[in-house]
Design an enzyme around this catalytic site. Structure first.
Site, PDB file in Angstrom:
ATOM      1  N   ARG A  95      45.131  45.587  34.973  1.00 20.05           N
ATOM      2  CA  ARG A  95      44.392  45.411  36.170  1.00 20.05           C
ATOM      3  C   ARG A  95      44.480  44.123  36.521  1.00 20.05           C
ATOM      4  O   ARG A  95      44.625  43.661  37.722  1.00 20.05           O
ATOM      5  CB  ARG A  95      43.017  45.924  36.153  1.00 20.05           C
ATOM      6  CG  ARG A  95      42.305  46.080  37.142  1.00 20.05           C
ATOM      7  CD  ARG A  95      40.719  46.639  37.428  1.00 20.05           C
ATOM      8  NE  ARG A  95      39.918  45.585  36.483  1.00 20.05           N
ATOM      9  CZ  ARG A  95      38.683  45.777  35.988  1.00 20.05           C
ATOM     10  NH1 ARG A  95      38.015  46.890  36.794  1.00 20.05           N
ATOM     11  NH2 ARG A  95      37.831  45.031  35.221  1.00 20.05           N
ATOM     12  N   TYR A 113      38.556  44.220  45.667  1.00 16.33           N
ATOM     13  CA  TYR A 113      39.086  45.361  45.006  1.00 16.33           C
ATOM     14  C   TYR A 113      37.697  46.227  44.434  1.00 16.33           C
ATOM     15  O   TYR A 113      36.785  45.842  44.512  1.00 16.33           O
ATOM     16  CB  TYR A 113      39.810  44.826  43.779  1.00 16.33           C
ATOM     17  CG  TYR A 113      39.125  44.878  42.600  1.00 16.33           C
ATOM     18  CD1 TYR A 113      39.020  46.022  41.707  1.00 16.33           C
ATOM     19  CD2 TYR A 113      38.403  43.825  42.149  1.00 16.33           C
ATOM     20  CE1 TYR A 113      38.534  46.165  40.596  1.00 16.33           C
ATOM     21  CE2 TYR A 113      37.758  43.688  40.733  1.00 16.33           C
ATOM     22  CZ  TYR A 113      37.516  44.708  40.138  1.00 16.33           C
ATOM     23  OH  TYR A 113      37.006  45.157  38.830  1.00 16.33           O
ATOM     24  N   PHE A 205      39.865  40.355  32.919  1.00 15.54           N
ATOM     25  CA  PHE A 205      40.113  39.344  33.991  1.00 15.54           C
ATOM     26  C   PHE A 205      38.837  39.072  34.767  1.00 15.54           C
ATOM     27  O   PHE A 205      38.645  37.922  35.244  1.00 15.54           O
ATOM     28  CB  PHE A 205      41.370  40.038  35.014  1.00 15.54           C
ATOM     29  CG  PHE A 205      41.671  39.356  36.255  1.00 15.54           C
ATOM     30  CD1 PHE A 205      42.568  38.216  36.313  1.00 15.54           C
ATOM     31  CD2 PHE A 205      40.832  39.630  37.362  1.00 15.54           C
ATOM     32  CE1 PHE A 205      42.814  37.737  37.416  1.00 15.54           C
ATOM     33  CE2 PHE A 205      41.200  38.751  38.475  1.00 15.54           C
ATOM     34  CZ  PHE A 205      42.221  38.040  38.531  1.00 15.54           C
ATOM     35  N   ASP A 206      38.117  40.225  35.385  1.00 11.83           N
ATOM     36  CA  ASP A 206      37.049  39.888  36.023  1.00 11.83           C
ATOM     37  C   ASP A 206      35.987  39.057  35.472  1.00 11.83           C
ATOM     38  O   ASP A 206      35.256  38.015  36.085  1.00 11.83           O
ATOM     39  CB  ASP A 206      36.248  41.144  36.333  1.00 11.83           C
ATOM     40  CG  ASP A 206      37.210  42.455  36.928  1.00 11.83           C
ATOM     41  OD1 ASP A 206      38.223  42.379  36.233  1.00 11.83           O
ATOM     42  OD2 ASP A 206      36.529  43.011  37.766  1.00 11.83           O
ATOM     43  N   THR A 207      35.527  39.261  34.099  1.00 13.91           N
ATOM     44  CA  THR A 207      34.724  38.290  33.349  1.00 13.91           C
ATOM     45  C   THR A 207      35.090  37.008  33.478  1.00 13.91           C
ATOM     46  O   THR A 207      34.417  36.112  33.576  1.00 13.91           O
ATOM     47  CB  THR A 207      34.657  38.999  32.027  1.00 13.91           C
ATOM     48  OG1 THR A 207      33.917  40.264  32.055  1.00 13.91           O
ATOM     49  CG2 THR A 207      33.403  38.075  31.258  1.00 13.91           C
TER      50      THR A 207
END
Length: 460
Positions: A95, A113, A205-207
């Site tokens: 992702r 997103y 990735f988000d974190t």
């Protein structure tokens, strides 16, 4: 951690200027992997919502993560049928990889997103991106853990989510409430600077992006959401949790060792009110005094413990010298990072050498105090020695702070002013984005643009 990019300087926060005709203000990315069943209803529902409620031009981008079913065909059909829908194919899973690729290539000034299951109620989308359009915030996240959020999910996922966020708060000092909610947005100019520093290509990735953004002083806006758990979710909870914990360890180690130079991103905006000069008030003095006192108190306690330990096996002068040397190295490192905000390894050896000079002054004061005590009485009590050392250290502390502030870690405002006068980096040359900032040259006010001036649904 990626450390090879030079992110440059972010522009001052301001309301987004007008975009050229046909350029979307918002690009919503939907990462998918083998979602042939849910993709079409998701995209159509999202498009209908944006078409009906969003006041600016928009785009929906389907990011296909190497799907092996008919997801690519469904994506192409949707792109052919709906003008605002595009598709992007990647031959590798991940992702984070998909978001990096699409966000880097997008020309929309606001990037977002969401998960394909649309677990998050779409009414939160406009509140999510509005602070980014206005220039108030740099990133925005949906939070399922806010008090006003309405969440429906099982106890297992609830426990994992809350435990993970507690780990982030305890290990990485994160202050945002929900790192895993698949509902986020970022300004493109910020993404171009931040994305090259993010290493993970999967669910972490988000974190990682949020932690780095927060440490760099960027503003993260949180939106309470209504969220209903998808019972058919294909996310592997155990594997994802394991990968996330590895990511927490990697990022925490990089931040602790200073291998990630976030000082290049710290205080990036020219309109930060904390950067305004105040008459007769030295910049940062109050904060530095507080930090120095905290570090000094801990260092003194550490020094006394070391002195007591060394005093068992050696004389008072030797024990004092050894304890002061060890505590001085720790004190310089702590003040360098916590009090004066110097990050990274650059200049660390020089700072420690200068700190040892300051240590020599402290050694002279404390050793002289001990010598005077021994001259006054032949066998002073241990408690008396400690009291004299505390008094001598207090006297040396004032001088140590002045030397640290004026000599070891001087105010870098003049250097910052010189860098501000020099040409800024051209962010279009970075890997995080290759599209020219043509929208930034416009000077007229951003006006709402609807995809259709008239909507056939309104006449029904």
């Amino acid at each position: 951690m990626r450390t090879d990019s030079s992110p440059g300087t972010l522009p001052a926060r301001e309301h987004l200027p007008a975009a050229p005709a046909g350029t979307p203000v918002l690009d919503v990315v939907i990462p998918v992997y083998n979602e042939e069943k849910d993709l079409q209803p998701c995209v159509r529902r999202l498009h209908e919502h944006l078409d009906r409620t969003f006041p600016y031009a928009f785009r929906i981008t389907i990011a296909d993560n190497a799907s092996t079913d008919t997801t690519p065909q469904v994506a192409r059909q949707l792109a052919a049928q709906i003008p605002e829908v595009t598709t992007f194919r990647l031959e590798q899973k991940g992702r984070g990889r998909a978001l990096r690729a699409v966000w880097s290539a997008s020309d929309a000034p606001v990037l977002a997103y969401m998960d394909v299951d649309l677990s998050t109620d779409l009414n939160a989308l406009l509140p999510l991106v509005a602070p980014l359009i206005s220039g108030h915030s740099d990133l925005a996240i949906g939070s399922r853990l806010a008090r006003s959020s309405r969440v429906v999910r099982g106890p297992k996922r609830e426990f994992i989510s809350r435990a993970y966020n507690l780990i982030l708060r305890g290990s990485l000092q994160a202050r945002f409430s929900d790192a895993q909610c698949g509902f986020k947005a970022i300004r493109r100019d910020v993404a171009q600077i931040l994305l090259p520093l993010v290493e993970d290509t999967g669910w972490f990735f988000d974190t990682e992006m949020l932690v780095l953004a927060e440490r760099a002083g960027l503003r993260i806006h949180e939106v309470p959401v209504d969220w209903v758990d998808d019972p058919d979710s294909t996310v592997h909870i155990v594997k994802t949790a394991t990968d996330d914990l590895r990511g927490v360890w990697r990022v925490g180690r990089a931040l602790a060792t200073g291998s990630l130079s976030l000082d290049r991103l710290a205080r990036p905006f020219g309109d930060d009110p904390r950067d305004r000069d105040l008459v007769d008030v030295p910049k940062g003095l109050a904060r530095q005094l507080v930090g120095f006192c905290v570090v000094g108190a801990l260092s003194t306690l550490f020094y006394l413990l070391l002195y007591s330990g060394f005093r068992v096996v050696t004389g008072s002068q030797t024990a004092n010298a050894l304890a002061l040397l060890v505590s001085a190295v720790a004190n310089t490192a702590a003040n360098r990072r916590l009090t004066f905000g110097v990050r990274g390894r650059g200049g660390a050896v020089r700072h420690q050498a200068q700190g040892l000079v300051v240590f020599g002054i402290g050694l002279a004061l404390t050793s002289g105090s001990l010598a005077a005590l021994n001259a006054a009485t032949s066998e002073p009590a241990h408690s008396t020695e400690l009291a004299v050392l505390v008094a001598a250290n207090l006297a040396a502390t004032v001088l140590r702070f002045l030397l640290f502030r004026a000599w070891v870690f001087p105010d870098r405002r003049e250097d910052d002013s010189a860098r501000a006068d020099s040409p800024s980096y051209d962010t279009t040359s970075f890997r995080a984005g290759e599209v020219a900032d043509s929208w930034r040259d416009a000077t007229v006010q951003l006006l709402p643009v609807r995809p259709h001036d008239t909507d056939a649904r309104e006449s029904r």
